[in-house]
Design an enzyme around this catalytic site. Sequence first.
Site: not given
Length: 342
Positions: A108, A139, A271
């Site tokens: 990410c 991401c 998450r």
Amino acid sequence: MQALEGKMADLDDLRHDWTLEEIDDLFRLPFNDLLFQAQTIHRQQFDPNKVQISTLLSIKTGACPEDCAYCPQSVRYDTGLQKEQLLAVTEVVNAAKAAKAQGASRFCMGAAWRSPKDRDLDTVEAMIQAVRDLGLETCVTLGMLSEPQVHRLKEAGLDYYNHNLDTSPEYYGEIITTRTYQDRLDTLSHVRQAGINVCCGGIVGMGEGRADRVSLLAELANMEKHPESVPINLLVQVEGTPLHGTHKLDNFEFIRTIAVARMLMPGSYVRLSAGREQMSEEMQALCYFAGANSIFYGEKLLTTSNPEANADRALFNKLGISALGGDLADQASEAPLLTAER
Ligand code: SAM
Ligand code: DTB
Ligand code: SF4
């Protein structure tokens, strides 16, 4: 248990019409009842012993014009943060290779922008393509996006876009004044329409009330489609930001928030995001039991610290948890149980 990995049972009956009262009733359940119900729902959809692993990298750090009261990267607060321009693609590739070697399945990349400039997107596109070529999911979180910008990211092969609602619509004005809640919903709608997976959650522990946590979860759960990934961040208090010194959220209330998120969005990855460094192993274990099944892994979030990879491997070992689609557990067998004396 292998057969359960990534299992998505019949999700046709997902609800998108939760009332605030219903959500508040879930929060009010006796703790054991709430966790039992959340774990039961969790098991219907997921292998309870698998956790998805993402690693973060700040690709452009600090000097952000926005005024998000929690954020060390805003130019408006003196947090002592060293600003850094957009990284070169090779630097990002090296970090992504290291993350993959540690067992991450998603990489990410975050940038301290209000919204990206079109020429910045040229570089970000190259980063996405290079990270994908390593066999990692991609991401990015870059701030607000226009429709054409979202299409460029889709073309580059982006898997997930992270854009958080952060808090309830009611509390939002206390936290950010430089863009609106509707701006966020608009970006999320462009991302959804382009067919990119949505990663959207919020931050708790910012001085909001339970009603705000209820309202944030209602916003997320009542979206036309639930976000595929729902990060629940516990505020990381950074000196120099307006929220430094905010009264700390009760640990059980945080765990309740995870459990309620799991119950409202049974098919989503919930998450356990920022704030893990401040949590004991036992608290994290309760969060996993409440239905959290994704973490940020690696010693750094964007600008603040996260638990050491060794510590997470040791905890996974103790709990019998393994990484979704990865081999974190194998590495753990070689890693000393560093957290045993913590
Ligand atoms: N600038 C972009 C934006 O805000 O959309 C992307 C990067 S921004 C740092 C990504 C997210 O990190 C924020 O939306 C917020 O939810 C989270 N975040 C930032 N600072 C945080 C903190 N101190 N504690 C917890 N979460 C934080
Ligand atoms: C999310 O929900 N949390 C991450 C990620 N998405 C981009 C960011 C957490 C940042 C914590 C503060 C920092 O390290 O700067
Ligand atoms: Fe800028 Fe994002 Fe931080 Fe807000 S959260 S100040 S937009 S980097």
